[in-house]
Design a protein around this motif. Structure first.
Motif, PDB file in Angstrom:
ATOM      1  N   ALA A  29      12.554  -7.542  -2.849  1.00 51.91           N
ATOM      2  CA  ALA A  29      11.653  -6.397  -2.714  1.00 51.91           C
ATOM      3  C   ALA A  29      12.360  -5.104  -3.062  1.00 51.91           C
ATOM      4  O   ALA A  29      13.579  -4.974  -2.901  1.00 51.91           O
ATOM      5  N   GLU A  30      11.547  -4.150  -3.481  1.00 44.80           N
ATOM      6  CA  GLU A  30      12.030  -2.790  -3.654  1.00 44.80           C
ATOM      7  C   GLU A  30      12.185  -2.165  -2.273  1.00 44.80           C
ATOM      8  O   GLU A  30      11.357  -2.398  -1.384  1.00 44.80           O
ATOM      9  N   ALA A  31      13.222  -1.382  -2.072  1.00 47.77           N
ATOM     10  CA  ALA A  31      13.477  -0.770  -0.766  1.00 47.77           C
ATOM     11  C   ALA A  31      12.358   0.167  -0.344  1.00 47.77           C
ATOM     12  O   ALA A  31      12.141   0.381   0.849  1.00 47.77           O
ATOM     13  N   ARG A  32      11.618   0.686  -1.297  1.00 41.53           N
ATOM     14  CA  ARG A  32      10.574   1.652  -0.928  1.00 41.53           C
ATOM     15  C   ARG A  32       9.420   1.024  -0.152  1.00 41.53           C
ATOM     16  O   ARG A  32       8.602   1.745   0.401  1.00 41.53           O
ATOM     17  N   ILE A  33       9.374  -0.314  -0.060  1.00 42.18           N
ATOM     18  CA  ILE A  33       8.339  -0.906   0.805  1.00 42.18           C
ATOM     19  C   ILE A  33       8.549  -0.478   2.255  1.00 42.18           C
ATOM     20  O   ILE A  33       7.634  -0.524   3.064  1.00 42.18           O
ATOM     21  N   TRP A  34       9.784  -0.061   2.578  1.00 41.00           N
ATOM     22  CA  TRP A  34      10.117   0.438   3.914  1.00 41.00           C
ATOM     23  C   TRP A  34      10.377   1.940   3.906  1.00 41.00           C
ATOM     24  O   TRP A  34      10.959   2.470   4.844  1.00 41.00           O
ATOM     25  N   GLY A  35      10.004   2.617   2.831  1.00 38.78           N
ATOM     26  CA  GLY A  35      10.225   4.059   2.763  1.00 38.78           C
ATOM     27  C   GLY A  35      11.674   4.439   2.527  1.00 38.78           C
ATOM     28  O   GLY A  35      12.087   5.555   2.825  1.00 38.78           O
ATOM     29  N   ILE A  36      12.461   3.501   2.011  1.00 47.21           N
ATOM     30  CA  ILE A  36      13.874   3.737   1.706  1.00 47.21           C
ATOM     31  C   ILE A  36      13.986   3.924   0.202  1.00 47.21           C
ATOM     32  O   ILE A  36      13.463   3.131  -0.572  1.00 47.21           O
ATOM     33  N   GLU A  37      14.675   4.947  -0.188  1.00 42.28           N
ATOM     34  CA  GLU A  37      14.837   5.186  -1.638  1.00 42.28           C
ATOM     35  C   GLU A  37      16.179   4.744  -2.137  1.00 42.28           C
ATOM     36  O   GLU A  37      17.087   4.406  -1.638  1.00 42.28           O
ATOM     37  N   PRO A  95       0.804  -1.229   0.000  1.00 43.54           N
ATOM     38  CA  PRO A  95       0.000   0.000   0.000  1.00 43.54           C
ATOM     39  C   PRO A  95       0.839   1.282   0.000  1.00 43.54           C
ATOM     40  O   PRO A  95       0.460   2.272  -0.630  1.00 43.54           O
ATOM     41  N   GLN A  96       1.993   1.265   0.662  1.00 45.03           N
ATOM     42  CA  GLN A  96       2.837   2.454   0.729  1.00 45.03           C
ATOM     43  C   GLN A  96       3.761   2.583  -0.480  1.00 45.03           C
ATOM     44  O   GLN A  96       4.561   3.505  -0.559  1.00 45.03           O
ATOM     45  N   GLY A  97       3.662   1.639  -1.419  1.00 51.86           N
ATOM     46  CA  GLY A  97       4.483   1.666  -2.629  1.00 51.86           C
ATOM     47  C   GLY A  97       5.512   0.561  -2.628  1.00 51.86           C
ATOM     48  O   GLY A  97       5.994   0.142  -1.584  1.00 51.86           O
ATOM     49  N   GLY A  98       5.833   0.090  -3.799  1.00 48.50           N
ATOM     50  CA  GLY A  98       6.833  -0.956  -3.949  1.00 48.50           C
ATOM     51  C   GLY A  98       6.204  -2.338  -4.050  1.00 48.50           C
ATOM     52  O   GLY A  98       5.068  -2.556  -3.654  1.00 48.50           O
ATOM     53  N   ARG A  99       6.984  -3.237  -4.617  1.00 45.25           N
ATOM     54  CA  ARG A  99       6.521  -4.607  -4.817  1.00 45.25           C
ATOM     55  C   ARG A  99       7.542  -5.584  -4.242  1.00 45.25           C
ATOM     56  O   ARG A  99       8.714  -5.258  -4.101  1.00 45.25           O
ATOM     57  N   SER A 100       7.068  -6.792  -3.974  1.00 42.18           N
ATOM     58  CA  SER A 100       7.976  -7.856  -3.565  1.00 42.18           C
ATOM     59  C   SER A 100       7.449  -9.194  -4.063  1.00 42.18           C
ATOM     60  O   SER A 100       6.260  -9.340  -4.348  1.00 42.18           O
ATOM     61  N   ILE A 101       8.370 -10.149  -4.170  1.00 44.68           N
ATOM     62  CA  ILE A 101       8.023 -11.531  -4.500  1.00 44.68           C
ATOM     63  C   ILE A 101       8.588 -12.433  -3.414  1.00 44.68           C
ATOM     64  O   ILE A 101       9.625 -12.141  -2.819  1.00 44.68           O
ATOM     65  N   TYR A 102       7.871 -13.519  -3.143  1.00 43.50           N
ATOM     66  CA  TYR A 102       8.275 -14.485  -2.131  1.00 43.50           C
ATOM     67  C   TYR A 102       8.476 -15.853  -2.778  1.00 43.50           C
ATOM     68  O   TYR A 102       7.699 -16.249  -3.645  1.00 43.50           O
TER      69      TYR A 102
END
Length: 138
Positions: A130-138, A111-118
């Motif tokens: 995962a993209e770092a932006r899932i944690w608000g990291i650019e 929801p806050q942006g970014g994607r991940s696969i498991y």
């Protein structure tokens, strides 16, 4: 916030079959192997950090006399680690895994942006790219 802690240096996972783990992390994920010590561990470079794969049957043993005084450690059950992957490389990594016969368990758009696969390694550890932006990291 603690200014003294600069980041994570190592991530440890546990695998009973180091041969399968080595083939997976080096051959499929493409990590560069640093070293292997018999049936005790295999270490890989991962970006600015290190991924440690230990055999839990070996690391629960106390250090032998004259060896480094690393305390016994280990875990039971599946662990989890997340690899930082850019958005443009996430689909390519998913394709690479699928081509190697590795099932993608889940794909999440956060929801806050970014994607991940498991997905899972041969020992059942839950892995994520995962993209770092899932944690608000650019």
């Amino acid at each position: 916030m603690n200014d003294m802690l600069e980041g994570m240096l190592e991530t440890a996972l546990y695998a009973g079959d180091l041969d399968k783990a080595e083939a997976f992390y080096e051959g499929i994920l493409g990590l560069s192997k640093i070293s292997r010590s018999g049936d005790r561990h295999v270490f890989f470079r991962c970006g600015p950090g290190v991924l440690l794969i230990f055999n839990p049957d070996e690391t629960i043993k106390p250090p032998s006399p004259g060896s480094l005084l690393v305390p016994p450690h280990g875990t039971t059950g599946a662990g989890h680690a997340c690899f930082r992957v850019s958005g443009e490389n996430l689909d390519a990594m998913a394709d690479r895994l699928k081509s190697a016969g590795v099932a993608i368990e889940s794909e999440v758009t956060w929801p806050q942006g970014g994607r991940s696969i498991y997905f899972r390694d041969p020992d059942g550890n839950s892995l994520e790219c995962a993209e770092a932006r899932i944690w608000g990291i650019e």
